[in-house]
Scaffold this motif. Structure first.
Motif, mmCIF file in Angstrom:
data_model
loop_
_atom_site.group_PDB
_atom_site.id
_atom_site.type_symbol
_atom_site.label_atom_id
_atom_site.label_comp_id
_atom_site.label_asym_id
_atom_site.label_seq_id
_atom_site.Cartn_x
_atom_site.Cartn_y
_atom_site.Cartn_z
ATOM 1 N N SER B 298 -71.780 19.519 -75.242
ATOM 2 C CA SER B 298 -71.232 18.411 -75.788
ATOM 3 C C SER B 298 -70.721 17.524 -74.446
ATOM 4 O O SER B 298 -70.485 18.071 -73.651
ATOM 5 C CB SER B 298 -69.798 18.731 -76.609
ATOM 6 O OG SER B 298 -69.980 19.455 -77.690
ATOM 7 N N VAL B 299 -70.762 16.267 -74.775
ATOM 8 C CA VAL B 299 -70.362 15.421 -73.588
ATOM 9 C C VAL B 299 -69.098 14.631 -73.902
ATOM 10 O O VAL B 299 -68.926 14.214 -75.121
ATOM 11 C CB VAL B 299 -71.515 14.441 -73.078
ATOM 12 C CG1 VAL B 299 -71.005 13.281 -72.224
ATOM 13 C CG2 VAL B 299 -72.709 14.973 -72.702
ATOM 14 N N ALA B 300 -68.070 14.864 -73.232
ATOM 15 C CA ALA B 300 -66.877 14.311 -73.620
ATOM 16 C C ALA B 300 -66.352 12.957 -72.647
ATOM 17 O O ALA B 300 -66.681 13.084 -71.504
ATOM 18 C CB ALA B 300 -65.714 15.375 -73.390
ATOM 19 N N ILE B 301 -66.105 11.882 -73.436
ATOM 20 C CA ILE B 301 -65.855 10.663 -72.502
ATOM 21 C C ILE B 301 -64.453 10.280 -73.166
ATOM 22 O O ILE B 301 -64.380 10.102 -74.365
ATOM 23 C CB ILE B 301 -66.986 9.713 -72.588
ATOM 24 C CG1 ILE B 301 -68.263 10.423 -72.370
ATOM 25 C CG2 ILE B 301 -66.718 8.488 -71.858
ATOM 26 C CD1 ILE B 301 -69.274 9.272 -72.514
ATOM 27 N N ARG B 302 -63.600 10.182 -72.313
ATOM 28 C CA ARG B 302 -62.112 9.539 -72.651
ATOM 29 C C ARG B 302 -62.390 7.853 -72.944
ATOM 30 O O ARG B 302 -63.323 7.150 -72.435
ATOM 31 C CB ARG B 302 -61.280 9.239 -71.524
ATOM 32 C CG ARG B 302 -60.805 10.965 -70.764
ATOM 33 C CD ARG B 302 -59.984 11.431 -71.822
ATOM 34 N NE ARG B 302 -59.665 12.878 -71.140
ATOM 35 C CZ ARG B 302 -58.770 13.587 -71.973
ATOM 36 N NH1 ARG B 302 -58.575 13.333 -73.335
ATOM 37 N NH2 ARG B 302 -58.620 14.917 -71.607
ATOM 38 N N PRO B 303 -61.402 7.444 -74.093
ATOM 39 C CA PRO B 303 -61.620 5.963 -74.436
ATOM 40 C C PRO B 303 -61.648 4.933 -73.406
ATOM 41 O O PRO B 303 -62.260 3.885 -73.615
ATOM 42 C CB PRO B 303 -60.690 5.983 -75.608
ATOM 43 C CG PRO B 303 -60.206 7.375 -75.791
ATOM 44 C CD PRO B 303 -60.648 8.294 -74.799
ATOM 45 N N GLU B 304 -60.845 5.223 -72.565
ATOM 46 C CA GLU B 304 -60.468 4.103 -71.526
ATOM 47 C C GLU B 304 -61.515 4.118 -70.646
ATOM 48 O O GLU B 304 -61.698 3.156 -69.641
ATOM 49 C CB GLU B 304 -59.128 4.466 -70.817
ATOM 50 C CG GLU B 304 -59.102 5.605 -69.852
ATOM 51 C CD GLU B 304 -58.722 6.990 -70.570
ATOM 52 O OE1 GLU B 304 -58.844 7.146 -71.688
ATOM 53 O OE2 GLU B 304 -58.478 7.870 -69.623
ATOM 54 N N LYS B 305 -62.380 5.291 -70.343
ATOM 55 C CA LYS B 305 -63.465 5.129 -69.450
ATOM 56 C C LYS B 305 -64.816 4.232 -70.055
ATOM 57 O O LYS B 305 -65.863 4.339 -69.284
ATOM 58 C CB LYS B 305 -64.077 6.488 -69.133
ATOM 59 C CG LYS B 305 -62.877 7.353 -68.734
ATOM 60 C CD LYS B 305 -62.939 7.658 -67.384
ATOM 61 C CE LYS B 305 -62.010 8.646 -66.736
ATOM 62 N NZ LYS B 305 -60.610 8.603 -67.204
ATOM 63 N N ILE B 306 -64.766 3.890 -71.220
ATOM 64 C CA ILE B 306 -65.885 3.205 -71.653
ATOM 65 C C ILE B 306 -65.637 1.607 -71.697
ATOM 66 O O ILE B 306 -64.382 1.111 -71.984
ATOM 67 C CB ILE B 306 -65.827 3.639 -73.244
ATOM 68 C CG1 ILE B 306 -66.374 5.233 -73.410
ATOM 69 C CG2 ILE B 306 -67.412 2.756 -73.882
ATOM 70 C CD1 ILE B 306 -66.544 5.544 -74.685
ATOM 71 N N LEU B 307 -66.613 1.016 -71.153
ATOM 72 C CA LEU B 307 -66.376 -0.471 -70.954
ATOM 73 C C LEU B 307 -66.958 -1.173 -72.438
ATOM 74 O O LEU B 307 -68.058 -0.741 -72.660
ATOM 75 C CB LEU B 307 -67.259 -0.919 -69.919
ATOM 76 C CG LEU B 307 -67.139 -2.652 -69.591
ATOM 77 C CD1 LEU B 307 -65.666 -2.958 -69.027
ATOM 78 C CD2 LEU B 307 -68.081 -2.935 -68.344
ATOM 79 N N LEU B 308 -66.060 -2.150 -72.761
ATOM 80 C CA LEU B 308 -66.708 -2.660 -74.172
ATOM 81 C C LEU B 308 -67.001 -4.209 -73.669
ATOM 82 O O LEU B 308 -66.305 -4.708 -73.092
ATOM 83 C CB LEU B 308 -65.505 -2.705 -75.133
ATOM 84 C CG LEU B 308 -65.633 -3.128 -76.431
ATOM 85 C CD1 LEU B 308 -66.387 -2.030 -76.921
ATOM 86 C CD2 LEU B 308 -64.072 -3.266 -76.990
ATOM 87 N N SER B 309 -68.412 -4.571 -74.017
ATOM 88 C CA SER B 309 -68.414 -6.047 -73.669
ATOM 89 C C SER B 309 -69.614 -6.707 -74.801
ATOM 90 O O SER B 309 -70.100 -6.008 -75.384
ATOM 91 C CB SER B 309 -69.258 -5.969 -72.390
ATOM 92 O OG SER B 309 -70.358 -5.080 -72.217
ATOM 93 N N LYS B 310 -69.464 -7.796 -74.655
ATOM 94 C CA LYS B 310 -70.507 -8.433 -75.706
ATOM 95 C C LYS B 310 -72.028 -8.513 -75.041
ATOM 96 O O LYS B 310 -72.838 -8.411 -75.995
ATOM 97 C CB LYS B 310 -70.074 -10.014 -76.106
ATOM 98 C CG LYS B 310 -68.731 -9.871 -77.215
ATOM 99 C CD LYS B 310 -68.645 -11.348 -77.798
ATOM 100 C CE LYS B 310 -68.064 -11.320 -78.746
ATOM 101 N NZ LYS B 310 -67.553 -12.406 -79.485
ATOM 102 N N GLU B 311 -72.106 -8.727 -73.795
ATOM 103 C CA GLU B 311 -73.287 -8.714 -73.230
ATOM 104 C C GLU B 311 -73.347 -7.615 -72.562
ATOM 105 O O GLU B 311 -72.281 -6.918 -71.896
ATOM 106 C CB GLU B 311 -73.643 -10.049 -72.392
ATOM 107 C CG GLU B 311 -73.366 -11.199 -72.896
ATOM 108 C CD GLU B 311 -74.256 -11.587 -74.108
ATOM 109 O OE1 GLU B 311 -75.542 -10.958 -73.780
ATOM 110 O OE2 GLU B 311 -73.919 -12.153 -75.084
ATOM 111 N N PRO B 312 -74.627 -6.576 -72.197
ATOM 112 C CA PRO B 312 -74.830 -5.718 -71.525
ATOM 113 C C PRO B 312 -74.432 -5.923 -70.136
ATOM 114 O O PRO B 312 -74.898 -6.953 -69.539
ATOM 115 C CB PRO B 312 -76.305 -5.468 -71.468
ATOM 116 C CG PRO B 312 -76.746 -6.080 -72.858
ATOM 117 C CD PRO B 312 -75.879 -7.127 -72.824
ATOM 118 N N PRO B 313 -73.600 -5.143 -69.460
ATOM 119 C CA PRO B 313 -73.227 -5.401 -68.074
ATOM 120 C C PRO B 313 -74.428 -5.305 -67.061
ATOM 121 O O PRO B 313 -75.134 -4.547 -67.570
ATOM 122 C CB PRO B 313 -71.918 -4.445 -67.853
ATOM 123 C CG PRO B 313 -72.441 -3.381 -68.767
ATOM 124 C CD PRO B 313 -72.951 -3.975 -69.974
#
Lengths: 310, 387, 277
Positions: B298-313
């Protein structure tokens, strides 16, 4: 250092042992052993001697053969007498009947009282309960005695009825089964109200509000919510009244008529009037047999309550 | 370099120093109550001056472990050493340990002063010294004016401080605290957390705290032992526990986390590449525990470590088409003031939780319900969990 | 609204049922006539007669002595038993012990009386003690059946008490015996007082058990009352009953005033604690 510590902890355990052992031994000697003796003597024969019963074990020495033997004599005629004589059987049935009626009357008078007190303003509950328990602190005999003056012919009730024109002459209620019912209900009422009150008082009042909110009428809510939830109190109170009532002696003796037969009275008469200790013992054992199941249920409830208290 | 572990030890911590002897050593301790195993073969070493937290839910065995340290329960198996001395058979009143109870257990028939003096009186300390030390302790917890009060004449916070003073007055080397802040309201709890840490540092006492509150454990402790069903799931500093959980249980117990099930495609040193259908992309994890190719993880990722954007960074190392990047639709937004929580549904059906700080005012918020968004994270964001 | 009406009606009926007999008892104690049913004017002559009834006074004195001694013994034994039941967890024979504590609460008195008498007779035969029946045997019997009540009162008080108080004292260095005397005992003191009064009252009230185990020259007050009541009504008994009610009522009155005062103090303290918050 460690030696001292282990010594002290051993003393701690030893202290605990003493704390348990003293009441334990006391109860073994003064509660359990007496029952075994009663059980034993119920198999003895009544004789004119001091004490008035035959010995169960006999050490017989045969001088010719130079041998001796231990003889155990069990006499079960006492129990046959109980089973064969209508007097005893009637007394048993009557005791159970009177105890049941008393329990029912206590429940009828006590439940509304306990319910009303549990519903009262919290500040008033304490004093109201105090008023229920207060008579218990005065003498039991005196309370029975009070009813003699009320129930006898030319007594308070009789005079009242005559004055009101309901009856034309004195009415004698005393020396009847009804007098016994009234007297016993009077004496045992607090034992019913107390456990009922404590279960009803603990009940969450929002349960009834929830039931009302869901459309249940007050009387329906009482039947479907309050009554089932107060069942433990009803059972505890009923046992607290029923068990001692079966073996009751003083009330039937003072308020009952000569034909108000109760097993406690029979036991008393066998012992004091006939001086037949073995039969009295057999009566006691038979009475215990009737009460074994109710007593065990009572102990179960009591034990659970003590656990829940924690 | 971005994404490196934050913790940079300035000195060698005691648990990393092989020369240090642990102050409390718990060796394979098991405690059973009838058929119920409350504590199951637990081993722990706790060092001088630590602020150590036992963290777990109810029934995890944390309180039983604490009570065995205090001497109220005896281990069924195993040994406990405090300062090198085997505690077997030593009753509570002989142990160099004091405890602060969850209910505070202040003696209701004694004044505050008498409560605090109680422990010293048991040791036969001289009257004058008792007076001085009680005064000093009440000063420390700012209750000097309340010495003559009875416990029921105090507020909850004051009672808590009396309990603390009473357990500290004998100057124990080790203080056990059972949910010390459990009965306080939220505001008071936050303030008291800092007070507790200050007192611990000032007096140089080893603290072992039992708590079910992860935030409390994170803010106060030097190390945390997470307990579950009588077993220690993980021991580590707050950062280690949060950033590098060893098991799914620890990862999910502390904070919130997103889990992606997958299979190892390639392992290269501590770099692991995982293919996950759930995530809809490959996941590259740096500094991962090595796992053989093909094994399920399983890969665990904390919510704050994910970047949310409308365009791919653009221009992120390790992030690219089909790797550490996926798309989804915003289903829910919860505005919490400082941050907002977004629940984003991936085409695979999996819902991912993302938190983003509200850097700008809400009225200018660019992302709203039903927007299609790109989720991306760096290789250092994820953790590979094999169990 | 109708239901509330029924409830308060039931409550008042219950209280009337409990108290009218006692009130009548008191009223007729001041009746000049020997006939309880006919009011013949106010008089205190029955009180005067009561004070010159030596049999009754002797019996009362004996009963008080027995009650005081057996209540004290019962508190000691009952406290040990309550402590064992609520603080010692499981020990060998606990079930039997618990059974022997609760059974006397409901055991019919005739059984208790008969069984204890047979024990005393057997003991005298085997070990020569107790020598005949009398004050000693009554005291032993009363201690036995009242200690159960004390044990139950103490046990419920201990169950309601925070067990960590005792652990805290031990943690601060107090040995078990010290913990008991410095922490447990002061906190259960009200239960001990209540238990003592309960045991005292039960002993003072008992006629059945005492009748079985008493001997010549050891007639208790209830035994005297019982035999005189069996022969009919005597206004002297009314006078005695009135005095008993008076004593009990005074005691309860004083107790409730003390409790009300403590309650007010507690409320004030709580107020103070909130203001300090």
């Amino acid at each position: 250092m460690t030696a001292l510590v282990s010594l002290l902890s051993r003393v701690g355990l030893w202290g605990r042992g003493v704390v348990v052992a003293i009441p334990y031994l006391w109860l073994l000697l003064f509660f359990l052993v007496p029952f075994l003796i009663v059980f034993g003597i119920s198999f003895a024969e009544s004789i004119i001697a001091q004490p008035p019963y035959s010995s169960l074990v006999e050490w017989q020495v045969d001088p010719d053969a130079d041998t001796s033997k231990l003889q155990i004599l069990l006499n079960i005629t006492n129990y046959f007498r109980l089973a064969g004589d209508d007097l005893y059987i009637l007394a048993y049935l009557n005791s159970v009947k009177i105890a049941l009626v008393t329990t029912l009357l206590c429940l009828l008078v006590g439940y509304p009282m306990a319910y009303a007190i549990a519903k009262a303003d919290p500040a008033r509950r304490g004093p109201l309960m105090m008023l229920v328990i207060l008579p218990f602190w005065t003498s039991f005999l005196i309370r029975i005695y009070a009813w003699i003056g009320i129930l006898k012919g030319n007594g308070v009730i009789s005079n009242l009825l005559e004055w009101a024109g309901i009856t034309s002459g004195p009415v004698e209620i005393l020396y009847s089964d009804w007098a016994v019912y009234i007297g016993m209900t009077y004496c045992y009422l607090p034992f019913m109200v107390l456990p009922l009150y404590s279960t009803l008082e603990k009940m969450d009042p929002t349960l009834l509000e929830a039931a009302a909110d869901l459309g249940s009428r007050p009387f329906k809510s009482f039947l479907s919510i309050t009554l089932p939830l107060s069942l433990p109190g009803i059972v505890a109170g009923s046992l607290l009244v029923f068990i001692p009532a079966v073996g009751e002696f003083v009330t039937p003796e003072l308020l009952g008529g000569p034909d108000t037969l109760m097993i406690g009275r029979v036991l008393w008469n066998e012992f004091f009037s006939n001086r037949d200790w073995p039969v009295a013992s057999a009566v006691a054992i038979a009475l215990l047999l009737v009460l074994v199941v109710p007593i065990m249920i009572f102990q179960h409830i009591q034990g659970k309550q003590a656990e829940a208290g924690k | 370099m971005a994404g490196q572990p934050i913790r940079k030890p300035t000195r060698l911590e005691p648990w990393q120093d092989p020369g240090q002897a642990p102050y409390v050593r718990i060796e394979k301790v098991t405690k059973t109550f009838g058929d119920f195993v409350a504590v199951d073969e637990v081993s722990l070493s706790i060092y001088r001056n630590e602020f150590f937290a036992l963290l777990g839910g109810s029934g995890s065995g944390k309180t039983t472990l604490l009570r065995m340290l205090a001497g109220f329960e005896q281990p069924t198996e195993g040994k406990i050493f405090i300062d090198g001395v085997d505690m077997a058979g030593i009753p509570p009143y002989e142990r160099p340990v004091n405890m602060m109870f969850q209910s505070y257990a202040l003696f209701p028939h004694m004044t505050v002063e008498q409560n605090v003096a109680f422990g010293l009186r048991q040791d036969g300390v001289a009257k004058a010294e008792i007076r001085d030390r009680v005064e000093e302790m009440l000063g420390l917890v700012q209750l000097a004016a309340f010495g003559k009060r009875r416990p029921h004449q105090l507020s909850g916070g004051q009672r808590q401080r009396v309990a603390l003073a009473r357990s500290l007055v004998k100057r124990p080397k080790l203080l056990l605290l059972d949910e010390p802040l459990g009965a306080l309201d939220k505001k008071l709890r936050e303030r008291t957390q800092f007070e507790l840490v200050n007192i611990q540092e000032k007096l140089g006492i080893t603290f072992i705290v039992v708590t079910h509150d992860q935030e409390e454990a994170m803010t106060m402790s030097s190390r945390i032992a997470v307990m579950n069903h009588g077993v220690i799931a993980q021991v580590g500093t707050p950062t280690e526990i949060y950033e590098y959980p060893h098991t799914r249980f620890v990862a999910e117990f502390i904070g919130s986390i997103n889990m992606f099930d997958g299979r190892v495609v390639e392992a290269n040193g501590d770099q692991v590449l995982v293919a996950s259908e759930e995530a809809g992309c490959e996941l590259l994890i740096a500094h991962a525990t090595p796992a053989p190719a093909g094994s399920p993880v399983s890969v665990a990722i904390r919510p704050e470590k994910i970047l949310l954007s409308k365009e791919p960074p653009a221009g992120e190392t390790g992030v690219g088409e089909g790797r550490n990047r996926t798309t989804g639709i915003v289903r829910e937004i919860a505005y919490l003031g400082d941050v907002s929580i977004y629940l984003v549904q991936l085409p695979t059906g999996k819902t991912v939780r993302v938190t983003a700080p509200n850097v700008t005012r809400r009225t200018e918020m660019p992302i709203t319900w039903e927007d299609e968004v790109t989720l991306s994270w760096r290789p250092f964001a994820g953790v590979v969990l094999t169990q | 609204m109708k239901r509330i009406g029924f409830l308060s009606w039931a409550l008042w009926f219950g209280y009337a049922f409990l108290y009218v007999p006692i009130v009548l008892l008191i009223v007729y104690s001041f009746n000049d006539s020997r006939l309880v049913t006919v009011w013949a004017g106010f008089s205190t002559k029955w009180y005067a007669e009561l004070l010159h009834n030596d049999t009754l006074l002797d019996a009362a004195l004996l009963s008080f002595r027995v009650a005081a001694v057996s209540a004290t013994l019962a508190v000691m034994l009952g406290t040990c038993a309550g402590l064992a039941l609520s603080r010692f967890g499981r020990f060998r024979g606990r079930t039997l012990f618990g059974g022997m504590i609760t059974a006397p609460l409901v055991m019919p008195e005739v059984i208790t009386g008969l069984s204890l008498l047979l024990l005393f007779v057997a003991m005298e035969q085997w070990v020569g003690w107790p020598d005949g029946r009398g004050v000693t045997t009554i005291t032993l019997a009363h201690t036995t059946f009242t200690m159960s009540y004390v044990a139950v009162v103490v046990q419920s008080r201990l169950a309601g008490m925070d067990g960590s108080l005792e652990e805290a004292a031990m943690d601060l260095g107090a040995r078990p015996a010290k913990v008991f005397f410095v922490i447990t005992l002061p906190l259960i003191a009200p239960a001990l007082v209540a238990g003592w009064l309960l045991a005292f009252t039960l002993s003072l009230d008992d006629v059945v058990v005492a009748s079985f185990v008493s001997g010549p020259g050891s007639t208790t007050l209830p035994m005297v009352i019982f035999s005189s009541v069996k022969f009919g009504i005597s206004p002297q008994i009314n006078a005695l009953a009135t005095l008993m009610v008076l004593v009990v009522a005074t005691g309860i009155f004083v107790a409730s005033i003390v409790m009300a005062r403590q309650e007010r103090q507690r409320k004030r303290d709580e107020q103070m604690a909130i203001q300090n918050g």
